[in-house]
Every structure is written in structure tokens, then in C-alpha cells.
Design an enzyme around this catalytic site. Structure first.
Site, PDB file in Angstrom:
ATOM      1  N   ARG A 219       2.890   1.308  -9.969  1.00  0.00           N
ATOM      2  CA  ARG A 219       2.303   1.842  -8.746  1.00  0.00           C
ATOM      3  C   ARG A 219       1.042   2.608  -9.116  1.00  0.00           C
ATOM      4  O   ARG A 219       0.951   3.212 -10.185  1.00  0.00           O
ATOM      5  CB  ARG A 219       3.281   2.776  -8.023  1.00  0.00           C
ATOM      6  CG  ARG A 219       4.436   2.071  -7.343  1.00  0.00           C
ATOM      7  CD  ARG A 219       3.978   1.267  -6.128  1.00  0.00           C
ATOM      8  NE  ARG A 219       5.090   0.691  -5.399  1.00  0.00           N
ATOM      9  CZ  ARG A 219       5.611  -0.508  -5.628  1.00  0.00           C
ATOM     10  NH1 ARG A 219       5.131  -1.247  -6.617  1.00  0.00           N
ATOM     11  NH2 ARG A 219       6.609  -0.974  -4.885  1.00  0.00           N
ATOM     12  N   ASP A 242      -3.120  -3.966 -11.300  1.00  0.00           N
ATOM     13  CA  ASP A 242      -2.696  -4.692 -10.107  1.00  0.00           C
ATOM     14  C   ASP A 242      -2.451  -3.719  -8.967  1.00  0.00           C
ATOM     15  O   ASP A 242      -2.286  -4.132  -7.820  1.00  0.00           O
ATOM     16  CB  ASP A 242      -1.415  -5.491 -10.388  1.00  0.00           C
ATOM     17  CG  ASP A 242      -1.068  -6.459  -9.269  1.00  0.00           C
ATOM     18  OD1 ASP A 242      -1.997  -7.115  -8.745  1.00  0.00           O
ATOM     19  OD2 ASP A 242       0.118  -6.561  -8.909  1.00  0.00           O
ATOM     20  N   GLU A 247      -4.806   2.874  -2.562  1.00  0.00           N
ATOM     21  CA  GLU A 247      -4.557   1.454  -2.364  1.00  0.00           C
ATOM     22  C   GLU A 247      -4.351   1.183  -0.876  1.00  0.00           C
ATOM     23  O   GLU A 247      -3.553   1.896  -0.246  1.00  0.00           O
ATOM     24  CB  GLU A 247      -3.314   1.023  -3.149  1.00  0.00           C
ATOM     25  CG  GLU A 247      -3.078  -0.474  -3.120  1.00  0.00           C
ATOM     26  CD  GLU A 247      -1.888  -0.917  -3.946  1.00  0.00           C
ATOM     27  OE1 GLU A 247      -1.058  -1.680  -3.413  1.00  0.00           O
ATOM     28  OE2 GLU A 247      -1.793  -0.500  -5.129  1.00  0.00           O
ATOM     29  N   HIS A 266      -2.788  -6.155  -6.011  1.00  0.00           N
ATOM     30  CA  HIS A 266      -1.332  -6.015  -5.910  1.00  0.00           C
ATOM     31  C   HIS A 266      -0.656  -7.362  -5.632  1.00  0.00           C
ATOM     32  O   HIS A 266       0.096  -7.515  -4.661  1.00  0.00           O
ATOM     33  CB  HIS A 266      -0.967  -5.004  -4.823  1.00  0.00           C
ATOM     34  CG  HIS A 266       0.373  -4.365  -5.059  1.00  0.00           C
ATOM     35  ND1 HIS A 266       0.719  -3.112  -4.578  1.00  0.00           N
ATOM     36  CD2 HIS A 266       1.480  -4.808  -5.733  1.00  0.00           C
ATOM     37  CE1 HIS A 266       1.968  -2.820  -4.919  1.00  0.00           C
ATOM     38  NE2 HIS A 266       2.444  -3.836  -5.622  1.00  0.00           N
ATOM     39  N   GLY A 269       3.803  -9.862  -7.858  1.00  0.00           N
ATOM     40  CA  GLY A 269       5.016 -10.556  -7.447  1.00  0.00           C
ATOM     41  C   GLY A 269       4.804 -11.537  -6.313  1.00  0.00           C
ATOM     42  O   GLY A 269       5.776 -12.093  -5.781  1.00  0.00           O
TER      43      GLY A 269
END
Length: 303
Positions: A219, A242, A247, A266, A269
Site C-alpha cells: 500500500r 504499483d 493514490e 495499482h 492483481g
């Protein structure tokens, strides 16, 4: 069992379980598909929205929340007492580990710089660093950390494992100041908790060796952005990110143009592989609930 899911694919999957009635709620609309008070199980959208969290307070019959992500920090504060919260532990391991390895290789072999040279039509031959023979430290050695190590092993790397608590082959976080200077690459894959917020501060970065690479797949709040900017702007450290703090990273933020920094939005995943595994996990969880079995990935405490 009444369940709200964010899309048609998940609705079709869970309605294949006998006794389940699904409705689609994307977490954005102020007009839900029915009475929230009747919902037994809630699957929020992959990317949480303010409304997807707020509506939980209206779900007076809610029993279980099934997240599509491993991180629980965005939903933990809104979970009512007595409601079970489950994360998607394991679902994103492969995709996140793939992103980590890809990011390390891109940085070590200077792919972003070569891409810039290609756009300019410039043949920029020079030697680069490599992943082979380098020491990679994984901070937050859980299931994703294990997946990262499996993918790094063929590159002939040395792995240093770090987690909250010591166990066989894994160092505790408390010894980071002593062992950080050994690492050529430091990978962050810790959960977002009060303990990990600001973990990578000025002192942490100062202990990293000159030229080392910081890879953040955790994070953005784990890293002190100002301290990182000081180190990369001076050219002492490099970073692959990432996640960022703030953000999304706003236009004009100095991280965008900082030397030696490679940023992705981000997406660690966000792959079809993760999506397939999300559908399978949610279906399995719903089946467990219908048949009276306990769900898996139940969150106790901060994660």
C-alpha cells in the site's frame, strides 16, 4: 440466501448454488436493486467506492462480507459487530508475484529507459544491472511472499524473508535495521495496518545500500513519499511502485518524473487469472455458507 454481487459473472456463478438468490449492485448507484436490509451476504466491487462501504450500515440482516481483495483496510472500519469479514487471500498471489518479478526485471535491465530511447529512435547501447546473483528481501512474507520467492528462485537470487513475527527461515521486522544493508532489492508486500503505516521512513531508506531498488506492491501508505523522493531524486535509490501515497497519484506530482522511478496504477492483481480465482473463491464461500460449513479467510484483528 440473498446475496448482492457487483457484476453478472459473479451473479451467474453463485446462483448455480442451490438456495441462493443474487442481485447485482455495483457499489456506485444510490438506487440499490432491492432492500439492503434483506441482504445476507455482500460481495463489494473489486475497487471499493464510498457508496459500496456506506451501504453496509443499511444491511441489518447482513451475516458475511466477502471481499475480492486481500487488503481489508478499506472495509474493516465499516463492518458491523457480529458480521464476518472474509478477504480473498491467495486469489491474487500469482498475479501480484508476476508483477513484482516483472517490475524488478524491468528496473534492473532498464526497460523503461530503453523504451524512451526507442521512441526517440536512439540506439542506446550500454550494460545494465541484472537480477541474477542479487539479494532480494521480501518484507511481509506471507502467501504472496512465498509466490514471489518461487518465481525468483530460477533467477539464481538469494532471498531474505521478513515478517511481523520470526519463524523458521523468516526474520522478524524488528531486525530490519540490521539486515537492510544486505539487500539489492527490497520488496514490500505487507498488509495495511497501524504498524505498517510509514514503515518505510527516512531511517529505513537510509539503511538501504546505495543503488538498491525498492518495490512496493503493498500500500502507498507503507512508504513515506517525501523521504522516498529525497532518495530517488538524489539518485541513491530506485523504485518500482504499483501503489502510491496519495493514490491515485495526481497529475504533476513529483513522483511521476522522479529519476529511477517506474510507476504502474495499482494493477498488480488485476489480471484474468485473478478474476477466475475470485469467481471460484466466492462460489466456494457461498457453497460453504449454504451447506453450514464455516467460510475460509476469516479476518480476525487487523488482517
Amino acid at each position: 440466501m440473498r446475496i448482492w454481487v457487483p457484476d453478472r459473472e459473479l451473479a451467474d456463478a453463485v446462483e448455480g448454488v442451490e438456495g441462493v438468490h443474487a442481485r447485482i449492485y455495483d457499489g456506485r448507484s444510490d438506487e440499490p436493486p432491492g432492500d439492503p436490509a434483506e441482504v445476507d451476504v455482500y460481495v463489494p466491487p473489486f475497487v471499493a467506492t464510498p457508496r459500496s462501504r456506506e451501504i453496509v450500515a443499511e444491511m441489518s440482516s447482513l451475516q458475511v462480507i466477502l471481499l475480492q481483495v486481500a487488503g481489508v483496510d478499506t472495509f474493516l472500519p465499516v463492518v458491523p459487530e457480529g458480521v464476518i469479514l472474509c478477504n480473498a487471500r491467495g486469489v491474487h498471489d500469482a498475479s501480484t508475484a508476476e508483477w513484482v518479478v516483472g517490475g524488478i526485471i524491468a528496473a534492473q535491465r532498464e526497460f523503461p529507459g530503453f523504451r524512451d530511447a526507442q521512441r526517440e529512435g536512439r540506439w542506446d547501447w550500454h550494460m545494465t544491472d541484472a537480477l541474477t546473483d542479487r539479494t532480494v528481501m521480501i518484507v511481509g512474507y506471507g502467501s504472496v511472499g512465498e509466490a514471489i520467492e518461487r518465481r525468483l528462485t530460477p533467477f539464481e537470487t538469494r532471498i531474505i524473508r521478513v515478517a511481523r513475527s520470526a519463524r523458521d527461515g523468516v526474520h522478524p521486522v524488528s531486525v530490519l535495521p540490521e539486515i537492510l544493508p544486505e539487500a539489492d532489492v527490497v520488496v514490500l508486500i505487507v498488509p495495511s495496518t497501524a504498524e505498517t503505516t510509514g514503515l518505510v521512513d527516512k531511517a529505513f531508506l537510509a539503511r538501504m545500500k546505495d543503488g538498491a531498488l525498492l518495490v512496493n506492491a503493498a500500500r502507498g501508505t507503507v512508504v513515506d513519499t517525501g523521504a522516498l523522493l529525497d532518495e530517488v531524486t538524489g539518485g541513491r535509490l530506485r523504485a518500482v511502485l504499483d501503489v502510491t501515497d496519495p493514490e491515485p497519484l495526481p497529475a504533476g506530482h513529483p513522483l511521476w518524473t522522479a529519476p529511477g522511478v517506474f510507476i504502474t496504477p495499482h494493477v498488480g492483481g488485476s489480471t484474468p487469472a485473478s478474476r477466475r480465482r475470485i469467481v471460484a473463491l466466492v462460489t466456494d464461500q457461498v457453497t460453504r455458507l449454504v451447506t453450514g460449513e464455516p467460510p475460509i479467510n476469516v479476518i480476525r484483528g487487523d488482517y
